[in-house]
Write a protein that holds these residues in place. Structure first.
Motif, PDB file in Angstrom:
ATOM      1  N   SER A  28       0.530   4.082  -3.031  1.00 23.95           N
ATOM      2  CA  SER A  28      -0.436   5.092  -2.591  1.00 23.95           C
ATOM      3  C   SER A  28      -0.344   6.384  -3.398  1.00 23.95           C
ATOM      4  N   ASP A  69      -4.907  -2.786  -3.388  1.00 17.71           N
ATOM      5  CA  ASP A  69      -5.825  -2.764  -2.250  1.00 17.71           C
ATOM      6  C   ASP A  69      -6.477  -4.126  -2.047  1.00 17.71           C
ATOM      7  N   THR A  90      -6.969   3.652   4.971  1.00 14.91           N
ATOM      8  CA  THR A  90      -7.549   3.860   3.635  1.00 14.91           C
ATOM      9  C   THR A  90      -8.946   4.502   3.717  1.00 14.91           C
ATOM     10  N   HIS A 133       0.833  -1.213   0.000  1.00 19.63           N
ATOM     11  CA  HIS A 133       0.000   0.000   0.000  1.00 19.63           C
ATOM     12  C   HIS A 133       0.862   1.254   0.000  1.00 19.63           C
ATOM     13  N   TYR A 157      -5.625  -1.020   8.675  1.00 19.28           N
ATOM     14  CA  TYR A 157      -5.538  -0.803   7.224  1.00 19.28           C
ATOM     15  C   TYR A 157      -6.784  -0.071   6.718  1.00 19.28           C
ATOM     16  N   CYS A 193      -5.841  -6.385   1.287  1.00 20.66           N
ATOM     17  CA  CYS A 193      -6.970  -6.828   2.115  1.00 20.66           C
ATOM     18  C   CYS A 193      -7.010  -8.346   2.223  1.00 20.66           C
TER      19      CYS A 193
END
Length: 681
Positions: free
Chosen positions: A462, A474, A503, A458, A499, A478
């Motif tokens: 980003s 993403d 986000t 991430h 997380y 996850c």
């Protein structure tokens, strides 16, 4: 007379059994010792696998690696460079590519047995090794004393340490003493130790002998005090071989070794100044090795552990009398030569002989044994159960195992490539025959790798990735975090909440937090030493360690300082890293309340205030059960951060001041002082 002798034998047997039980409780049952070794094995196999292409290998050695957890046991680690190899004669050069390896030749011609000079025929070594070189007899030799100094200068900027024997020594986590030995390795068994192979008729078994010989030896940076080249010589080290020998002992033999270590510490060396302590733990280990191999005692079992101890003590007494302690692998190396002779030898012998004449009751002077001996003497009809499965509860065993997992849950993966290599290695290790301790250690290490991968990924995309890339990253992050929640500790679900907060998915984060609250509130949850034994046993007793980790065990949340997690703790991570600390360790309930507060601010201000109140109550009133004293620095800090965000600046100031008063485990003082200055009160 026969009846009297029989009663005496029965009494000795009962005392032996009682001491055996005491040693199991003090040193560990077979299951505890096996779990300590197996978790360490997996951690080392993961770090040192060829796939990792590490420039050096790290191997734990000494008492901790052997399975001891006695008070004061330090952490010994040996390090060696993989592209430097020592050979015993020129014919062995053929096994190496000299373009890739610096080949070092042993020159033992002028050294005492067990010691050698190391000659670099071609100066192909790296700059560190070259800087430790000296010219002798027209050749380039590696000086042991210079090498120690070079290695100390490399590590001293990271931590405060000093030279102790062949090692750099300091304090790990500010509490546990460590000894790091930077050494060289040889893939070949020393010719001077060839007689040892022929001596192994009864012990150790052939497969252990072959394994030991196949793995060669090491060279640690210290010379013989009486040698011709004390500052330049290297000692041949058999640490790897000794570990394999200790593992091949049965549990009575292992406990006898432990008994001798305690005997040394609590009786022989009691009251002596450091400079007067002539005997050390290594002498005790050597005594046990010789006693087992010479088959002086044919059976080693709980009923005669005192007999085994007495055999070893008599052998030690004989060695002190003669002034000769033969190294187990190279008997010509007399380990008493440099310090146990003359008046010192006579004084030591007199001290030991006085103890010998006392008989086995000498152990009454030891706080570790006296209770177990007097217990039998005062209750001659006492029946002793030596079945190790009944000596400690399942809960106590689990606590010990999870503590070992925590200690060994340390990998150097701080970039995606390293993470990929670690996962590849995990795939290889899964194919091996594994014990339950191997499996659960591998399970935890895998979750750690996935957690790091998710946040590293991430952070990488980003600000630089396209929308499509961000979407893929993403989903992958996850997915990995959800896997860790399936296989990791109960508290590992908090990485998902963190997380989601990172986000901006506050409602999803709160949903995860609510789910985690329920799991962390389970009455049978184990967090460090805090657990309701009866409820834990009722809920998960008899189940696999993997199931227990997922269902009933919480642990601290680790935020590695080279990985960005959430804005609110960036200052603390930077402070910790600047102070040479690898990570922040946060109690799970502290992080849960913090995330609850941070997320609720955006969707439910009443809930935000409630979570802040819960955090304040926990930090102010916990008695060390849910907020261990070690982590109170970060706990007060987090409370202060949340209070500052909510506008309670006076409360924040008080919390930051309290954080500074705690033991600085996480090394966040720089950040705390900055935050106080930013309050502008």
């Amino acid at each position: 007379m026969d009846s009297s002798m029989a009663k005496q034998k029965m009494a000795v047997r009962s005392i032996s059994e009682s001491v055996y039980v005491g040693m199991c409780l003090k040193i560990g049952t077979p299951q505890q010792v096996a779990s300590r070794r197996d978790t360490g094995d997996i951690a080392e196999m993961l770090k040192n696998n060829d796939v990792m292409k590490n420039p050096y290998t790290a191997m734990m050695s000494g008492s901790a690696r052997e399975g001891f957890r006695l008070h004061g046991t330090d952490r010994d680690t040996m390090y060696w460079q993989n592209n430097h190899r020592v050979i015993w004669d020129f014919s062995q050069v053929q096994f190496y590519n000299e373009q890739e390896n610096a080949v070092i030749l042993c020159d033992s011609s002028e050294s005492p047995p067990g010691f050698t000079l190391l000659w670099l025929p071609i100066e192909r070594a790296n700059s560190f090794v070259k800087s430790a070189g000296v010219r002798l007899y027209g050749g380039f030799y590696i000086s042991s004393s210079k090498y120690r100094e070079v290695m100390l200068s490399i590590v001293s900027h990271k931590c405060s340490c000093t030279i102790h024997g062949p090692c750099s020594t300091g304090l790990f986590y500010g509490v546990v003493e460590y000894d790091d030995a930077h050494c060289f390795v040889s893939d070949f068994w020393p010719p001077s130790a060839s007689s040892w192979i022929g001596r192994c008729q009864l012990w150790p078994p052939p497969h252990v002998v072959n394994d030991i010989v196949r793995n060669g030896c090491h060279f640690v940076a210290i010379g013989h005090k009486l040698g011709n080249h004390t500052n330049n010589e290297w000692r041949v080290s058999f640490s790897q071989a000794e570990y394999k020998l200790v593992c091949s002992m049965n549990h009575t033999q292992f406990l006898t070794y432990g008994l001798l270590k305690l005997f040394l510490k609590e009786i022989i060396n009691k009251g002596l100044r450091e400079e007067d302590k002539l005997l050390c733990s290594y002498h005790m280990k050597t005594t046990v090795f010789w006693a087992i191999q010479q088959n002086t005692q044919t059976h080693w079992h709980p009923q005669n552990i005192l007999g085994g101890f007495w055999v070893c003590f008599k052998l030690l007494l004989k060695w002190v009398y003669e002034g000769v302690c033969p190294n187990f692998f190279i008997p010509e190396n007399n380990m008493f030569l440099s310090n146990i002779y003359g008046e010192a030898q006579k004084t030591l012998f007199t001290r030991l002989y006085r103890l010998y004449k006392t008989g086995i009751t000498l152990l009454l002077h030891s706080p570790s044994f006296s209770f177990y001996i007097t217990n039998v003497l005062c209750n001659p009809r006492l029946t002793i159960c030596t079945d190790e499965h009944n000596l400690i509860s399942e809960v106590e065993l689990d606590k010990d195992i999870f503590s070992e997992i925590d200690t060994n849950d340390a990998i150097g993966a701080l970039d995606l490539h390293k993470c990929e290599l670690y996962l590849h290695t995990v795939g290889q290790l899964i194919g091996l025959p594994l014990t339950q301790y191997h499996i659960v250690m591998l399970q935890k290490l895998t979750t750690t790798i996935f957690q790091r991968c998710a946040f590293i990924l991430h952070n990488m995309y980003s600000y630089t990735g396209s929308n499509k890339q961000l979407y893929i990253v993403d989903k992958l992050s996850c997915y990995m975090l959800k896997l860790t929640a399936k296989f990791g500790y109960v508290s590992d679900v908090l990485y998902i909440a963190m997380y989601y907060y990172k986000t901006f998915r506050y409602r999803e984060a709160l949903s995860v937090i609510d789910f985690t609250k329920v799991k962390l509130a389970r009455p049978y949850l184990m967090y460090k030493s805090h657990v309701d034994r009866e409820m834990y046993t009722e809920a998960v007793g008899g189940q696999s360690l993997s199931t227990k980790i997922r269902e009933a065990v919480a642990h601290n949340i680790s935020l590695y300082n080279k990985i960005f997690y959430i804005n609110e703790l960036m200052q603390e991570q930077q402070s910790s890293e600047q102070n040479s600390w690898p990570k922040l360790c946060i109690p799970p309930l502290i992080l849960l309340h913090m995330l609850d507060f941070l997320c609720s601010r955006h969707v439910d201000t009443i809930r935000a205030q409630r979570s802040l109140d819960d955090l304040q109550v926990l930090v102010h009133h916990d008695q060390g059960q849910l907020v261990p004293e070690t982590f109170r620095d970060i706990s007060w800090e987090i409370l202060g951060i949340c209070q500052q965000i909510s506008g309670n600046l006076q409360g924040a100031l008080y919390s930051y001041q309290q954080s500074l008063r705690q033991y600085p485990f996480n090394r966040i003082q720089t950040a705390t002082i900055q935050r106080i200055q930013e309050l502008h009160l």
